[in-house]
Write a protein that holds these residues in place. Structure first.
Motif, PDB file in Angstrom:
ATOM      1  N   SER A   6      27.934  -4.613 -54.310  1.00 19.86           N
ATOM      2  CA  SER A   6      27.361  -5.598 -53.459  1.00 19.86           C
ATOM      3  C   SER A   6      27.676  -4.805 -51.957  1.00 19.86           C
ATOM      4  O   SER A   6      28.770  -4.568 -51.663  1.00 19.86           O
ATOM      5  CB  SER A   6      27.571  -6.881 -53.460  1.00 19.86           C
ATOM      6  N   SER A  66      26.564  -4.455 -47.814  1.00 22.34           N
ATOM      7  CA  SER A  66      25.816  -4.937 -46.571  1.00 22.34           C
ATOM      8  C   SER A  66      25.959  -4.013 -45.319  1.00 22.34           C
ATOM      9  O   SER A  66      26.773  -3.465 -45.332  1.00 22.34           O
ATOM     10  CB  SER A  66      26.269  -6.275 -46.157  1.00 22.34           C
ATOM     11  N   SER A  67      24.992  -3.978 -44.486  1.00 21.26           N
ATOM     12  CA  SER A  67      24.833  -3.102 -43.335  1.00 21.26           C
ATOM     13  C   SER A  67      25.527  -3.793 -42.283  1.00 21.26           C
ATOM     14  O   SER A  67      25.817  -4.876 -42.272  1.00 21.26           O
ATOM     15  CB  SER A  67      23.400  -2.832 -43.009  1.00 21.26           C
ATOM     16  N   SER A  94      24.952  -5.191 -38.261  1.00 19.07           N
ATOM     17  CA  SER A  94      23.789  -6.475 -38.082  1.00 19.07           C
ATOM     18  C   SER A  94      22.865  -5.723 -37.060  1.00 19.07           C
ATOM     19  O   SER A  94      23.030  -4.817 -36.141  1.00 19.07           O
ATOM     20  CB  SER A  94      24.437  -7.609 -37.051  1.00 19.07           C
ATOM     21  N   ARG A 137      13.718  -2.909 -46.778  1.00 15.72           N
ATOM     22  CA  ARG A 137      13.907  -3.733 -47.741  1.00 15.72           C
ATOM     23  C   ARG A 137      12.852  -3.670 -48.915  1.00 15.72           C
ATOM     24  O   ARG A 137      12.955  -3.481 -50.341  1.00 15.72           O
ATOM     25  CB  ARG A 137      14.076  -5.248 -47.461  1.00 15.72           C
ATOM     26  N   GLU A 143      22.763 -13.735 -40.162  1.00 13.65           N
ATOM     27  CA  GLU A 143      24.032 -13.941 -39.830  1.00 13.65           C
ATOM     28  C   GLU A 143      24.378 -14.252 -38.344  1.00 13.65           C
ATOM     29  O   GLU A 143      24.224 -13.247 -37.706  1.00 13.65           O
ATOM     30  CB  GLU A 143      24.849 -12.974 -40.524  1.00 13.65           C
ATOM     31  N   LYS A 202      21.169  -8.690 -41.377  1.00 15.37           N
ATOM     32  CA  LYS A 202      21.780  -7.776 -42.245  1.00 15.37           C
ATOM     33  C   LYS A 202      21.185  -7.315 -43.628  1.00 15.37           C
ATOM     34  O   LYS A 202      20.644  -8.189 -44.138  1.00 15.37           O
ATOM     35  CB  LYS A 202      23.412  -7.854 -42.733  1.00 15.37           C
ATOM     36  N   GLN A 221      21.448  -6.371 -47.260  1.00 15.92           N
ATOM     37  CA  GLN A 221      22.119  -6.595 -48.606  1.00 15.92           C
ATOM     38  C   GLN A 221      21.587  -5.904 -49.664  1.00 15.92           C
ATOM     39  O   GLN A 221      20.379  -5.998 -49.904  1.00 15.92           O
ATOM     40  CB  GLN A 221      22.514  -8.037 -48.778  1.00 15.92           C
ATOM     41  N   LEU A 281      28.113   1.366 -44.447  1.00 13.86           N
ATOM     42  CA  LEU A 281      27.872   0.007 -45.251  1.00 13.86           C
ATOM     43  C   LEU A 281      29.079  -0.607 -45.623  1.00 13.86           C
ATOM     44  O   LEU A 281      30.211   0.085 -46.008  1.00 13.86           O
ATOM     45  CB  LEU A 281      27.175   0.208 -46.367  1.00 13.86           C
ATOM     46  N   ASN A 284      31.061  -5.444 -50.317  1.00 11.75           N
ATOM     47  CA  ASN A 284      31.322  -6.835 -50.322  1.00 11.75           C
ATOM     48  C   ASN A 284      32.076  -7.126 -51.675  1.00 11.75           C
ATOM     49  O   ASN A 284      32.914  -8.217 -51.995  1.00 11.75           O
ATOM     50  CB  ASN A 284      30.184  -7.606 -50.298  1.00 11.75           C
TER      51      ASN A 284
END
Length: 694
Positions: free
Chosen positions: A113, A115-116, A118, A169, A186, A191, A193, A238, A241
């Motif tokens: 996983s 995530s970028s 923000s 996306r 967030e 973000k 994911q 990135l 997670n």
């Protein structure tokens, strides 16, 4: 004008009612013929109807035989297991292996996983260019990535049509390559994911090539464009997670790992989903053959056969008088019907071709023929057979194959293929097409360590260009394949070569694939087609300037070889690794898959009882089969009767006219005689010395 009028008009008349006499004579001639034709037509119509009843009864019996011979009938399984929340069984297939199994789940599979950073909104620009996703495994510190060459690389293009967080996306999700993207809010920001498939070798490497309009280059951690989504050894923006991980479980004490929590290949035929890890908790499975369904199928067949037998008995047994519309006794004198029944009964009694052992005929499993001709089940013998050797009972009823050498496999067969055991002799083993590269001469290459750190600690950098090539695999030429990463080991480069070749759209579009190997003895890469036979070949058709340093130059490879050999003493036809019997052979429909280096084997094919009976019934019901031929003959005879009737109808008017003419002639003769009588009387009276009574 009737015949009396005709005669009267001629001036004669005998006083005989010739009209009535002619009608009587015509009727005397017509009625026996019509009665004969009626009787013959009635008999033929009855036979035709009886064959329709026979065909219907035979079709019903065939349906029961088909159910009896279905692989699902004898391959139903039952599964019981310990009540647990650790896992959930989802399916048990017909090919599940009966037995007892213990499973312990020690770890669940997890997905990589990422995530970028923000973004202020979902519609703002993220930059344009190409993101390339690769699957493999990262080390613990995300400093080295090992590519999985069996998994396709995926490129995602971001342009004016999708240059936003939402567009990015959707572009990832629409590509449908196993990676899921979502937008997570967030605080005041958003973000992206990105989640890969579960599994330790499904972790993601993402490289970015900007189109230049948004600034920044692939791997530039200070970039503000699309490179903010890079995740590779050159630079990652990135956040990781969660690392990818395999599921881990012990099956009967043996440690097993899988990429997914959906397990379908650990216990053959049993699928289950892992819910949680629970070290020390053992889940026990018991898989058993479900003989109930198979036993019932045999019982249903016995009932179906007895119905068929009684129908045939009614059709072929003579009766004094049958009810109107009944077909009882309709085929009592028909030899074809008797022959059909005899052949069916013979199939019930005989052993099934291709089987050996204790259970080779219906009687051996307790399905017996009574003195009257029906079937009945000897319950003791029947139950014992299903209990003692269910596999052998399955083979008795269903098609089966075997080989004395597992490297010779019966890949296909048809119900019409000749049953029995057949020797197979292989005179030429099949091979695949291939090409060997030359010795690697790149300055970075260390043949002892089998890596590319001798001349550069960072490895072989191919991003500068010149590392391009094209391959023709089995006659299809790829697009330009480009190396653009840095490789530290021969394994990493081998895996990259294999992945790039096998994910080339031109090659993958026709199913052409290769296995890339590394020959440590000769310090070279090898390229082998995954296809067999003379049409399989790998050629290098074009190379960039730097490919020679990797031993890859323009060259033609070696074609594979088709298998050659004999089946049952007849020369077969080889195509790749498949050996077929010659055209017109009794074995038509059979194909054998031959592995390299095998020289001989004996293969056996059995249709099973159900297949034997179905074949026989199909031959009766087929176009121009026995029933069709007999019905054609009956219809031809009916046409003859109809023609005879027509000819009779055509002949009767002519016969009537002929009789009338004969009676007219008779009346003329009688009239002539009457005139002669008057003349004679006058003549006598005029004679001398003749007494005159008047």
């Amino acid at each position: 004008m009737d015949s009396n009028n005709i005669i009267s008009s001629l001036g004669g008349g005998s006083g005989i009612n010739t009209s009535s006499l002619v009608e009587g004579l015509i009727a005397a001639e017509r009625i026996p013929k019509e009665s004969q034709y009626d009787a013959k037509q009635e008999k033929l119509d009855l036979q035709l109807s009886s064959y329709g009843v026979m065909a219907s009864a035979m079709s019903t019996l065939n349906e029961s035989a088909a159910a009896l011979g279905s692989s699902e009938t004898f391959n139903t399984k039952n599964v019981s297991y310990t009540e647990t929340t650790v896992l959930t069984p989802t399916a048990v297939d017909a090919d599940a292996l009966a037995g007892e199994y213990e499973v312990e789940v020690t770890a669940l599979a997890k997905s990589h996983s990422l995530s970028s950073a923000s973004y202020s909104d979902t519609g703002g620009q993220v930059g344009k260019g190409v993101l390339t996703f690769k699957f493999g495994a990262w080390d613990a510190g995300y400093t080295a990535f090992t590519l999985d060459g069996d998994k396709a690389t995926q490129a995602i293009t971001i342009d004016d049509s999708n240059n936003s967080l939402t567009g990015l996306r959707d572009a990832i999700n629409d590509a449908d390559f196993g990676v899921q993207a979502s937008i997570v809010q967030e605080g005041s920001g958003y973000k992206l994911q990105v989640i890969g498939p579960s599994g330790a070798s499904n972790e993601l490497e993402i490289t970015v090539v900007e189109d230049g309009s948004a600034g920044g280059e692939a791997g530039d951690v200070d970039a503000t464009g699309l490179s903010l989504l890079a995740f590779n050894t050159a630079g990652s923006q990135l956040t990781a997670n969660q690392a990818g991980a395999d599921a881990a479980l012990n099956v009967n004490g043996m440690a097993v790992t899988r990429e997914s929590n959906k397990i379908d290949d650990v216990i053959q035929g049993l699928d289950f989903t892992l819910n949680k890890a629970s070290v020390g908790e053992i889940v026990a499975f018991t898989i058993t053959d479900d003989t109930v369904a198979a036993e019932q199928a045999v019982r249903d067949f016995v009932t179906a056969y007895n119905d068929f037998f009684n129908t045939m008995k009614d059709l072929t047994t003579a009766t004094d008088a049958a009810e109107e519309g009944s077909t009882d006794g309709g085929l009592s004198s028909d030899p074809t019907a008797r022959s059909i029944m005899q052949q069916v009964q013979s199939t019930l009694r005989q052993s099934v071709t291709g089987l050996s052992g204790n259970y080779t005929a219906l009687s051996t499993v307790g399905v017996m023929t009574t003195l009257e001709g029906e079937l009945e089940i000897n319950e003791g013998r029947f139950t014992q057979a299903f209990t003692d050797d269910f596999d052998a009972v399955t083979d008795l009823f269903s098609p089966s194959t075997s080989s004395t050498d597992s490297r010779v496999e019966v890949a296909q067969y048809k119900s019409t293929t000749k049953a029995g055991s057949f020797p197979v002799v292989i005179t030429t083993s099949p091979t695949k097409g291939s090409i060997n590269g030359g010795t690697i001469t790149a300055t970075e290459f260390d043949p002892v360590a089998e890596d590319f750190t001798a001349g550069a600690a960072t490895g072989l950098d191919t991003s500068g260009g010149g590392y391009t090539f094209k391959l023709a695999v089995d006659g299809t030429t790829s697009g330009t394949i480009t190396l653009s990463d840095t490789y530290t080991t021969t394994e990493a480069l081998r895996a990259e070569l294999e992945s790039l070749i096998n994910t080339d759209t031109t090659l993958s579009g026709v199913g052409a694939k290769v296995d890339v190997g590394y020959d440590a003895t000769n310090d070279r890469f090898t390229f082998t087609s995954r296809s067999w036979g003379s049409s399989a070949v790998v050629d290098v058709t074009e190379v960039g300037a730097n490919m020679a340093s990797l031993g890859i130059t323009v060259a033609n490879g070696t074609h594979g070889v088709d298998v050659a050999g004999t089946i049952d003493g007849e020369t077969g036809f080889g195509s790749g690794n498949i050996l077929l019997p010659p055209l017109g052979s009794d074995l038509a429909g059979m194909s054998l898959k031959i592995a390299p280096d095998v020289t001989s084997a004996t293969v056996t094919y059995s249709r099973g009882f159900a297949g034997e009976l179905s074949n026989l019934i199909d031959s009766f019901l087929a176009d121009q089969g026995l029933i069709d031929q007999r019905e054609d003959r009956i219809n031809s005879q009916l046409e003859d009767v109809s023609q005879d009737r027509t000819e009779l109808e055509d002949r009767m008017p002519r016969r009537t006219l002929a009789l009338q003419a004969q009676f007219i002639a008779m009346e003329r003769i009688l009239a002539s005689l009457g005139e002669s009588e008057g003349l004679l009387d006058g003549l006598v009276n005029r004679l001398p010395f003749t007494y005159n009574s008047g």
